[in-house]
Enzyme design. Sequence first.
Site, short mmCIF file in Angstrom:
data_model
loop_
_atom_site.label_atom_id
_atom_site.label_comp_id
_atom_site.label_asym_id
_atom_site.label_seq_id
_atom_site.Cartn_x
_atom_site.Cartn_y
_atom_site.Cartn_z
N PRO A 2 0.38 -1.23 -0.39
CG PRO A 2 -0.78 -1.58 1.90
CD PRO A 2 0.29 -2.14 1.03
CD GLU A 3 2.83 2.74 -4.69
OE1 GLU A 3 2.96 4.30 -4.89
OE2 GLU A 3 3.21 1.38 -5.14
NE ARG A 112 4.94 -13.14 1.85
CZ ARG A 112 5.12 -13.30 0.38
NH1 ARG A 112 4.47 -12.89 -0.04
NH2 ARG A 112 6.86 -12.52 0.81
#
Length: 355
Positions: A2-3, A112
């Site tokens: 995500p940016e 993750r």
Amino acid sequence: MPELPEVETVARDLRPRLVGATIVGARTSWARTLRTHDPIAFAEGVAGRTVESVGRRGKQLVVGLSGDAALTIHLKMTGQLFVVPADTLEDPYVRLVLELADGRELRFRDIRKFGKIGLYGRDPVSGELVAELGGAAVFAGIGPEPLSDAFTLREFRRRLRRRKGRLKSLLLDQSFVAGVGNIYADESLWRSRLHPLRSASSLRPPDERRLYEAIRGVLFEAVERRGSSIDDYTAPDGDGSMQERLDVYQRTGEPCRRCGRPIKRIVIGARSTHFCSWCQRLSAADRKGARAILRTISGGGVRRGPRWTELAGEGSLGLTADEVVRASSVARTERTRRAAATRRAAARASIAGRG
Ligand SMILES: [Zn+2]
């Protein structure tokens, strides 16, 4: 990962759910999610505090807490946040839970396990986050927010002209500008017709202006569209739609929306980079020293190795080698997209109740 637009969307979705809520405890099932504390100290550190604000700095969420404290939440690759009633079944990917006094919970789900949550003090005067003992500002090395009013063309030029190196790497550098990652770096460069390997020092004033406007334009549009739901990114109020509007990112082999030629992919610093080699030209000077990177090109139309010729021979229905490579690349991207959409749907299903 995500940016800026994705993290901004999560912050906006969480704000009405969390501001005013009081934290009564915390449970951590994966201790390395915590950046600053062990699970017991963290639970003690947050208990009794009320959420005063939910914001963002660069790619991190900043949750302002009463008593001059704040949480930073870095979603990294697969982090997701949901607010649910406490009796909602907890799935095995939930790494940390903040228990709220009103019977709800903020759950950090992270397949993750790269995500990080920190608890810091907040300077009551400047509002800056500081580590409890060291006193160093948490965001000291992070560059300006590209959507802020302070980020003017003049300021962008000033920062750019102090930098060397190639544009793609520069845009990913969080000390240059905050919040831009792989997706929006590639999109900004395509919009401004600048090659990712172009050296920053070669830009002329009109190039600088185009790049500045492209960065702001694409980020603004992506915030409006709630970000790009690629991979595992989803927000409390649902997926974004910017992925449908991306011009180059993960479109290797698909036609450029400007010139129709296939989008190419190269690897720069272990990151996939997508661009149009026709619309984004590279000068001979910049080409020098970039040969090793340019050799990683894929997307059809440049290299014709024996492996590809072989592919073309197998049931290719008369397609050229380029067309086969393009088709297989597009099919691979499509499979990746479908798998990610399935994972996001599973995340949503596992978090049955909505807070
Ligand atoms: Zn093009």
